[in-house]
Design an enzyme around this catalytic site. Structure first.
Site, PDB file in Angstrom:
ATOM      1  N   GLU A  20       0.825  -1.211   0.000  1.00 27.42           N
ATOM      2  CA  GLU A  20       0.000   0.000   0.000  1.00 27.42           C
ATOM      3  C   GLU A  20       0.861   1.264   0.000  1.00 27.42           C
ATOM      4  OE1 GLU A  20      -2.928   0.133  -0.745  1.00 27.42           O
ATOM      5  OE2 GLU A  20      -3.736  -1.849  -0.331  1.00 27.42           O
ATOM      6  N   TYR A  50      -6.385   5.692   4.971  1.00 31.63           N
ATOM      7  CA  TYR A  50      -6.564   4.695   3.914  1.00 31.63           C
ATOM      8  C   TYR A  50      -5.715   3.436   4.195  1.00 31.63           C
ATOM      9  CZ  TYR A  50      -5.641   2.060  -0.201  1.00 31.63           C
ATOM     10  OH  TYR A  50      -5.474   1.005  -1.031  1.00 31.63           O
ATOM     11  N   ASP A  93      -9.612   5.634  -0.636  1.00 27.05           N
ATOM     12  CA  ASP A  93      -8.587   6.309  -1.425  1.00 27.05           C
ATOM     13  C   ASP A  93      -9.266   7.029  -2.590  1.00 27.05           C
ATOM     14  OD1 ASP A  93      -9.305   4.313  -3.157  1.00 27.05           O
ATOM     15  OD2 ASP A  93      -7.277   3.631  -3.583  1.00 27.05           O
TER      16      ASP A  93
END
Ligand code: SF4
Length: 337
Positions: free
Chosen positions: A33, A116, A134
């Site tokens: 991520e 997020y 996001d």
């Protein structure tokens, strides 16, 4: 909620086979991520695989040297992401015995982990019922609900977070990934959603209203600040001379070609060299180059020369035998800038 079921039914047969989709390891999800922020999926895959091979867990990341870490990251850009990863890994080792925290709220306390990323780790690795909002999710949700609000407004993000929290199904990790995947592959940005292929096409309000291509609404960003800089591409026997940037601030700790603010004339550039105990062996060649950061654009005047003189000792001489994480590679590979 009808759209939740449609999304959950669609995801298993339609998602891309990405390496970080086949794991519930919170560390691997975290690394993926962070790498995916501001970077395309195809560019991330080889970096992700190499990174996990060399640093397979939190303790390996906490112990890696800064130079090795920057080398593993070199080319991905936004180096503060790598630094925060290492810093957070140190905290996880110290405070959580090397185990990634399993709660959204605790994850949020780690450097570089925002709402997020915390949502993605908590939901995918641990099944916590929390959204991961996001840009993809904001876009899909704005279209699904035909909402013209500015998606850059933090209040809109909070509203979407709350709305998704209220409809979260039993597999929150799959739900969040399905939303992201739909945004990345079907409900794509720049006015070109592939509504014909979308599992939500019959419940999507923007599609019904004919506004899908106009959403999400974004208030234009401020233009980047333009800074003039003079950069010196200096060589001693063909080896570039580099300096190390201060550890804190823009591109902290990376190596760079020496540079100064403003556009120096050739005479001023020659005087700059003399003041540092360097003299060019031949003409001082002048080029121009541009480097774009997120908020700043460097418009560069580059002076290139082979040099000699006692001032050479004040620089790091890159003889090519070691790989150095550079702030910008301009002039290093090819002297014709
Ligand atoms: Fe996006 Fe079109 Fe699907 Fe609506 S129908 S969610 S606009 S792709």
């Amino acid at each position: 909620m009808e759209y939740v079921d449609l999304l959950m039914n669609w995801y298993p047969g339609h998602h891309r086979d990405l390496p970080w989709r086949n794991t519930r390891d919170p560390y691997a999800i975290w690394v993926s991520e962070i790498m995916l922020q501001q970077t395309r999926v195809a560019a991330v895959i080889p970096y992700y695989e190499r990174f996990l091979k060399e640093l397979p867990d939190v303790s390996a990341l906490a112990a890696v040297s800064d130079d090795r870490l920057l080398l593993l990251w070199q080319g991905l850009g936004y180096y503060s992401r790598a630094k925060n990863l290492k810093k957070a890994a140190g905290i996880v080792c110290e405070r959580f015995s090397g185990r990634m925290p399993d709660r959204y709220e605790t994850l949020l306390t780690l450097p570089g982990i925002g709402s997020y990323t915390a949502g993605a780790i908590a939901s995918i690795a641990y099944g916590e019922r929390v959204p991961a909002v996001d840009g993809n999710v904001l876009r899909v949700y704005a279209r699904l609900t035909n909402d013209p609000s500015d998606v850059a407004d933090p209040k809109v993000k909070t509203r979407v977070f709350d709305a998704l929290s209220a409809v979260m199904p039993n597999d929150p990790g799959m739900f969040n990934q399905a939303f992201m995947e739909l945004g990345a592959t079907v409900c794509v940005p720049n006015g070109q959603p592939l509504c014909g292929d979308c599992p939500l096409k019959d419940v999507c309000k923007a599609r019904a209203a004919g506004t899908a291509g106009l959403l999400p609404n974004k208030v234009p960003k401020k233009p980047r600040t333009i800074e003039d800089r003079t950069v010196f591409a200096l060589y001693e026997w063909g080896a570039p001379l580099l300096l190390k940037r201060p550890d804190k601030g823009l591109l902290g700790g990376l190596y760079e070609l020496p540079n100064v603010p403003g556009m120096l004339s050739t005479a001023e550039a020659a005087a700059w060299l003399t003041a540092r105990g360097l003299h060019p062996l031949g003409d001082l060649m002048r080029y121009t180059a541009k480097h774009v950061f997120t908020h700043i654009e460097w418009h560069m005047r580059v002076y290139a020369a082979d040099v000699a003189g006692e001032g050479v000792k004040d620089f790091i001489r890159s003889d090519g035998s070691q790989s150095i994480p550079t702030a910008f590679a301009v002039c290093l590979a090819d002297r014709s800038v």
